[in-house]
Design a protein around this motif. Structure first.
Motif, short mmCIF file in Angstrom:
data_model
loop_
_atom_site.label_atom_id
_atom_site.label_comp_id
_atom_site.label_asym_id
_atom_site.label_seq_id
_atom_site.Cartn_x
_atom_site.Cartn_y
_atom_site.Cartn_z
N CYS A 23 -15.30 -43.22 5.41
CA CYS A 23 -15.02 -42.02 4.62
C CYS A 23 -16.07 -41.89 3.52
CB CYS A 23 -13.62 -42.09 4.02
SG CYS A 23 -13.27 -40.70 2.93
N ARG A 28 -15.92 -45.42 -2.74
CA ARG A 28 -15.39 -46.62 -2.07
C ARG A 28 -15.91 -46.71 -0.64
NH1 ARG A 28 -11.71 -48.89 -5.15
NH2 ARG A 28 -10.77 -47.50 -6.67
N ASN A 29 -16.20 -45.55 -0.05
CA ASN A 29 -16.68 -45.50 1.35
C ASN A 29 -15.84 -46.41 2.25
OD1 ASN A 29 -19.79 -45.19 -0.15
ND2 ASN A 29 -19.00 -43.64 1.24
N CYS A 30 -14.53 -46.17 2.22
CA CYS A 30 -13.63 -47.04 2.99
C CYS A 30 -14.01 -47.02 4.48
CB CYS A 30 -12.19 -46.54 2.89
SG CYS A 30 -11.50 -46.67 1.24
N ILE A 32 -12.40 -47.68 7.92
CA ILE A 32 -10.97 -47.67 8.28
C ILE A 32 -10.80 -47.88 9.78
CG2 ILE A 32 -8.81 -46.40 8.00
CD1 ILE A 32 -10.31 -44.55 6.01
N GLY A 38 -7.11 -45.41 4.17
CA GLY A 38 -8.03 -45.92 3.17
C GLY A 38 -7.30 -46.31 1.90
N ASN A 89 -7.83 -41.91 -5.45
CA ASN A 89 -8.82 -42.92 -5.07
C ASN A 89 -9.07 -43.92 -6.20
OD1 ASN A 89 -10.03 -40.90 -6.57
ND2 ASN A 89 -12.00 -41.08 -5.55
S1 SF4 Z 1 -10.25 -44.12 -1.21
FE1 SF4 Z 1 -9.69 -42.40 0.16
S2 SF4 Z 1 -11.18 -40.83 -0.41
FE2 SF4 Z 1 -12.02 -42.75 -1.17
S3 SF4 Z 1 -13.35 -43.48 0.47
FE3 SF4 Z 1 -11.33 -44.44 0.74
S4 SF4 Z 1 -10.31 -43.08 2.21
FE4 SF4 Z 1 -12.03 -41.91 1.36
#
Ligand code: SF4
Length: 485
Positions: A23, A28-30, A32, A38, A89
């Motif tokens: 993402c 954070r660029n999770c 997933i 995320g 976030n």
């Molecule tokens: S916290 Fe949510 S918005 Fe932020 S990168 Fe992770 S999934 Fe995306």
């Protein structure tokens, strides 16, 4: 049913091998895995695609005043339609909206569904010219914010974005064309503070704020001063210095009072003398518009001309009255630039009505207590007829009634705020068929979820519900100087 029952494709997706996704919405660029969410809990991976679970889902929409959003130099006193999502976030240890910002605590009763069209229709019908994306950080509501903001612009409605701006450059580039007003919350100019108390980090916030300024948007910055952590003189100097160096002396800066909340209940409200000291420091350093927030009966929230000293806007709590401003935003006394805009929106301020409620209407009263100087009133008109309710600032006949028209079946929520030190409470009158709930608002941009009918907090400093988990350990309760020697 959980809000995760329905979802749709999210933007800023990067597909990866093994059905994973990345993402790119927040820094954070999770990364997933299929079936997981995320960090924010509202975006996830379904069958190898990035999805959002909260498109069109948020807390009850609420009519408020633009001062609620720490915006003092754009349309003072204008009414706004506040739109809050669920999930965030970040996970700030003192979040006043933790019950809805942290996805795992969200209850179905607090989640409502909207479409972009329904929001615009509500705003226009109530004669509101500003949408405010607020409460929980709007970053994780990205797709819905943009779709609605586009429609709002077409309808001549402004968009206000109140955010901690922990957002990627790519996402901000998508957002910028659609937003007119930014209220950016910078927690501290301190990396250690961000890591320990917000779970985020500082540089993306500073980069985003600079980019917003360079894009020529209306920008105001606020800084919540946490008791014994970020309410010291060095913290104020660092904040004012960063704004001066990277934005400019005309950008308003708000030093905001904190109340004990969430994982930081075992402390006290920020002492007002520390906020006042911060204001003096920032002004001496050269900032032109420095205010205090979450304080009511003080000149520190009003606007004065920097040249002749005339009072330009008088404020008490969340209310604002134009005193000495020309239509072009300059001082009416000396004609010098005062950096105000959109003053024509003041025609959207609620008009008092010559009409009165029927003697048969049900009456509700509320008396202000301590630091609580505003409430949300949530009303439902279950009948098949359009109907009116009325409110005023007290029982005495000297107060005029204001009328709110409700569509058949409509549920509407609006803020009522104490507007001068002499008001002791308010009165609401409505037909017997309507139902209502009243929520005490502890500080601005607070979205209470417990009504006074369900329970009242034991004091005027910490809202319900009480967070039952652990409080932050003492080792985190360090002053900035100790965090960053
Ligand atoms: S916290 Fe949510 S918005 Fe932020 S990168 Fe992770 S999934 Fe995306």
């Amino acid at each position: 049913m959980s809000f995760k029952g329905e979802y749709q494709q999210a933007s800023l997706e990067q597909r990866l091998p093994d059905n994973e996704v990345l993402c790119n919405l927040s820094p954070r660029n999770c990364k997933i895995k299929d079936g997981q969410t995320g960090f924010c809990g509202v975006r996830g991976n379904r069958d190898g695609r990035l999805v959002t679970y909260t498109y069109g889902k948020g807390v009850h929409l609420t009519e408020e005043l633009i001062e609620t959003e720490a915006i003092y130099h754009f349309a003072p006193g204008a009414r706004i339609l506040s739109l809050g999502n669920i999930g965030c976030n970040l996970n700030c240890q003192y979040c006043q909206n933790w019950k809805t910002s942290q996805a795992k605590f969200v209850e179905d009763k607090d989640v409502h569904s909207f479409t972009p069209e329904s929001i615009i229709e509500t705003a226009l019908r109530h004669n509101i010219r500003v949408l405010s994306w607020t409460y929980n950080d709007p970053v994780v509501w990205h797709e819905f914010v943009i779709d609605t903001a586009k429609l709002a612009k077409e309808a001549g409605i402004y968009n206000l974005y109140k955010s901690a701006c922990f957002i990627t450059e790519e996402a901000l580039d998508e957002l910028l064309p659609h937003i007119d007003i930014f209220s950016v919350s910078i927690k501290a100019i301190d990396e250690a503070y961000y890591r320990k108390l917000t779970t985020g980090w500082l540089q993306p916030v500073l980069d985003a704020t600079k980019k917003i300024y360079q894009a020529g948007k209306h920008l105001e910055v606020s800084n919540l001063m946490i008791t014994d952590i970020s309410d010291n003189e060095q913290s104020a100097r660092n904040m004012a210095g960063w704004v001066l160096e990277n934005l400019g002396p005309e950008v308003p800066l708000h030093f905001v009072r904190f109340h004990p909340e969430y994982r930081m209940r075992e402390t006290v409200r920020t002492p007002i003398d520390r906020l006042e000291k911060a204001q003096v420091i920032a002004r001496e350093m050269g900032l032109k518009h420095v205010y205090l927030g979450n304080v009511a009966n003080t000149k520190a929230t009003s606007s004065f001309c920097n040249y002749c000293g005339a009072e330009l806007v008088h404020r008490f709590g969340l209310s604002a009255h134009l005193e000495s401003l020309k239509d072009d935003g300059s001082c009416a006394s000396c004609s010098k630039e005062a950096h105000f805009s959109a003053l024509d929106l003041n025609d959207s301020i609620s008009e008092t009505s010559s009409r009165k409620p029927s003697d048969e209407f049900i009456r509700h009263t509320y008396e202000w207590r301590g630091d609580i100087t505003s409430v949300h009133v949530q009303v439902k008109n279950p009948s098949s007829q359009t109907a009116a309710l009325y409110y005023r600032a007290g029982k005495e006949e000297l107060y005029l009634w204001t009328e709110v028209m409700m569509q058949p079946g409509e549920s509407y929520r609006f803020i009522l705020a104490k507007s001068n030190p002499n008001e002791i409470g308010l009165e609401i009158a409505m037909p017997e068929t309507m139902t209502s709930n009243l929520f005490e608002v502890f500080d601005r941009a607070h979205f209470p979820t417990i009504s006074v009918e369900e329970g009242v907090s034991e004091n005027d400093r910490t809202a319900l519900p009480k967070f039952e988990g652990k409080q932050i350990p003492d080792k985190l309760k360090l002053s900035l100087a100790e965090l960053n020697p």
